[in-house]
Write a protein that holds these residues in place. Structure first.
Motif, PDB file in Angstrom:
ATOM      1  N   GLN A  60     -55.808  48.937 -27.703  1.00 25.42           N
ATOM      2  CA  GLN A  60     -56.885  49.052 -28.685  1.00 25.42           C
ATOM      3  C   GLN A  60     -57.428  47.693 -29.115  1.00 25.42           C
ATOM      4  OE1 GLN A  60     -58.265  52.021 -29.752  1.00 25.42           O
ATOM      5  NE2 GLN A  60     -57.013  52.776 -28.069  1.00 25.42           N
ATOM      6  N   ILE A  61     -56.591  46.693 -29.125  1.00 26.40           N
ATOM      7  CA  ILE A  61     -57.015  45.375 -29.608  1.00 26.40           C
ATOM      8  C   ILE A  61     -57.789  44.613 -28.542  1.00 26.40           C
ATOM      9  CG2 ILE A  61     -56.157  43.102 -30.292  1.00 26.40           C
ATOM     10  CD1 ILE A  61     -53.930  44.559 -31.798  1.00 26.40           C
ATOM     11  N   PHE A  62     -57.343  44.622 -27.319  1.00 27.46           N
ATOM     12  CA  PHE A  62     -57.949  43.786 -26.289  1.00 27.46           C
ATOM     13  C   PHE A  62     -59.149  44.419 -25.595  1.00 27.46           C
ATOM     14  CE2 PHE A  62     -53.700  41.855 -26.566  1.00 27.46           C
ATOM     15  CZ  PHE A  62     -54.105  40.563 -26.849  1.00 27.46           C
ATOM     16  N   TYR A  63     -59.391  45.707 -25.804  1.00 26.23           N
ATOM     17  CA  TYR A  63     -60.577  46.344 -25.250  1.00 26.23           C
ATOM     18  C   TYR A  63     -61.587  46.544 -26.364  1.00 26.23           C
ATOM     19  CZ  TYR A  63     -58.674  47.088 -20.669  1.00 26.23           C
ATOM     20  OH  TYR A  63     -58.188  46.885 -19.413  1.00 26.23           O
ATOM     21  N   ASP A  66     -65.795  48.676 -24.670  1.00 25.45           N
ATOM     22  CA  ASP A  66     -65.435  49.265 -23.370  1.00 25.45           C
ATOM     23  C   ASP A  66     -65.150  48.259 -22.268  1.00 25.45           C
ATOM     24  OD1 ASP A  66     -65.629  51.839 -24.376  1.00 25.45           O
ATOM     25  OD2 ASP A  66     -67.776  51.947 -23.952  1.00 25.45           O
ATOM     26  N   LYS A  67     -64.702  47.073 -22.629  1.00 22.63           N
ATOM     27  CA  LYS A  67     -64.286  46.114 -21.608  1.00 22.63           C
ATOM     28  C   LYS A  67     -63.200  45.212 -22.177  1.00 22.63           C
ATOM     29  CE  LYS A  67     -68.096  43.006 -22.570  1.00 22.63           C
ATOM     30  NZ  LYS A  67     -67.973  41.730 -22.978  1.00 22.63           N
ATOM     31  N   PHE A  68     -62.415  44.637 -21.282  1.00 20.35           N
ATOM     32  CA  PHE A  68     -61.352  43.712 -21.687  1.00 20.35           C
ATOM     33  C   PHE A  68     -62.002  42.451 -22.237  1.00 20.35           C
ATOM     34  CE2 PHE A  68     -58.294  40.311 -20.725  1.00 20.35           C
ATOM     35  CZ  PHE A  68     -57.222  40.783 -21.463  1.00 20.35           C
ATOM     36  N   ASP A  69     -61.661  42.107 -23.487  1.00 22.88           N
ATOM     37  CA  ASP A  69     -62.316  40.979 -24.151  1.00 22.88           C
ATOM     38  C   ASP A  69     -61.307  40.209 -25.005  1.00 22.88           C
ATOM     39  OD1 ASP A  69     -64.088  39.202 -25.240  1.00 22.88           O
ATOM     40  OD2 ASP A  69     -65.141  40.670 -26.467  1.00 22.88           O
ATOM     41  N   PRO A  70     -60.617  39.218 -24.431  1.00 22.41           N
ATOM     42  CA  PRO A  70     -59.660  38.428 -25.221  1.00 22.41           C
ATOM     43  C   PRO A  70     -60.300  37.187 -25.849  1.00 22.41           C
ATOM     44  CG  PRO A  70     -59.400  37.898 -22.927  1.00 22.41           C
ATOM     45  CD  PRO A  70     -60.503  38.926 -23.010  1.00 22.41           C
ATOM     46  N   THR A  71     -61.575  37.281 -26.241  1.00 23.47           N
ATOM     47  CA  THR A  71     -62.298  36.135 -26.788  1.00 23.47           C
ATOM     48  C   THR A  71     -62.503  36.310 -28.292  1.00 23.47           C
ATOM     49  OG1 THR A  71     -64.462  37.148 -26.450  1.00 23.47           O
ATOM     50  CG2 THR A  71     -63.535  35.899 -24.593  1.00 23.47           C
ATOM     51  N   TYR A  76     -61.787  43.298 -33.060  1.00 15.84           N
ATOM     52  CA  TYR A  76     -60.444  43.844 -33.257  1.00 15.84           C
ATOM     53  C   TYR A  76     -59.364  42.772 -33.075  1.00 15.84           C
ATOM     54  CZ  TYR A  76     -62.973  48.238 -32.847  1.00 15.84           C
ATOM     55  OH  TYR A  76     -63.852  49.263 -33.009  1.00 15.84           O
ATOM     56  N   LEU A  77     -59.561  41.900 -32.121  1.00 17.93           N
ATOM     57  CA  LEU A  77     -58.607  40.814 -31.907  1.00 17.93           C
ATOM     58  C   LEU A  77     -58.631  39.840 -33.082  1.00 17.93           C
ATOM     59  CD1 LEU A  77     -56.539  39.454 -30.074  1.00 17.93           C
ATOM     60  CD2 LEU A  77     -58.435  38.308 -28.927  1.00 17.93           C
ATOM     61  N   VAL A  78     -59.815  39.531 -33.554  1.00 19.77           N
ATOM     62  CA  VAL A  78     -59.954  38.620 -34.694  1.00 19.77           C
ATOM     63  C   VAL A  78     -59.311  39.231 -35.943  1.00 19.77           C
ATOM     64  CG1 VAL A  78     -61.646  37.546 -36.237  1.00 19.77           C
ATOM     65  CG2 VAL A  78     -61.993  37.475 -33.771  1.00 19.77           C
ATOM     66  N   ALA A  79     -59.433  40.534 -36.136  1.00 14.44           N
ATOM     67  CA  ALA A  79     -58.816  41.196 -37.286  1.00 14.44           C
ATOM     68  C   ALA A  79     -57.305  41.336 -37.104  1.00 14.44           C
ATOM     69  CB  ALA A  79     -59.441  42.560 -37.503  1.00 14.44           C
ATOM     70  N   MET A 101     -58.021  47.316 -41.538  1.00 12.47           N
ATOM     71  CA  MET A 101     -59.211  48.149 -41.679  1.00 12.47           C
ATOM     72  C   MET A 101     -60.225  47.505 -42.616  1.00 12.47           C
ATOM     73  SD  MET A 101     -57.459  51.920 -41.770  1.00 12.47           S
ATOM     74  CE  MET A 101     -58.944  52.755 -42.251  1.00 12.47           C
ATOM     75  N   LEU A 102     -59.754  46.911 -43.685  1.00 15.65           N
ATOM     76  CA  LEU A 102     -60.662  46.221 -44.606  1.00 15.65           C
ATOM     77  C   LEU A 102     -61.310  45.015 -43.940  1.00 15.65           C
ATOM     78  CD1 LEU A 102     -58.676  46.428 -47.967  1.00 15.65           C
ATOM     79  CD2 LEU A 102     -60.786  47.630 -47.349  1.00 15.65           C
TER      80      LEU A 102
END
Length: 113
Positions: A60-63, A66-71, A76-79, A101-102
């Protein structure tokens, strides 16, 4: 004609669904009590919940979109990164989820993502 006779296939389908749902949950509890397991196996099994949670979260975090996004463009990654700090400090599952969530809601509300 009674209900069971009219809908026998439906009744058997519901009974089958109950069995395949209950058996995987009941059998491990009945036969894998911690007192009977060797210490090495108990230690190994202690990592299973953490591994399952990590696998669920990573997908859930890295997609993102609808694509792999570790940037840093991945909201979601930043949160998730500050949420890890909250989880580590508070040891609160629900507090961490509410915090994340906040963060996501705030970032979207203020137009950051």
């Amino acid at each position: 004609m009674n209900f069971l006779a009219q809908h026998a296939e439906l009744v058997w389908c519901i009974i089958g669904c109950m069995l395949v749902t209950a058996i995987p949950r009941v059998l491990p509890v009945m036969y894998l009590r911690a007192e009977k397991l060797p210490p090495l196996l108990r230690h190994w099994l202690s990592f299973v919940p953490v591994s399952v949670m990590a696998a669920l979260l990573a997908s859930q975090i890295f997609y993102y979109n609808d694509k792999f996004d570790p940037t840093p463009g991945n909201l979601y990654l930043v949160a998730a990164l500050p949420s890890l700090l909250v989880a580590w400090k508070t040891k609160s599952f629900f507090g961490t989820i509410i915090f994340a969530m906040l963060l996501v809601a705030g970032a979207r509300f203020f137009g950051l993502y």
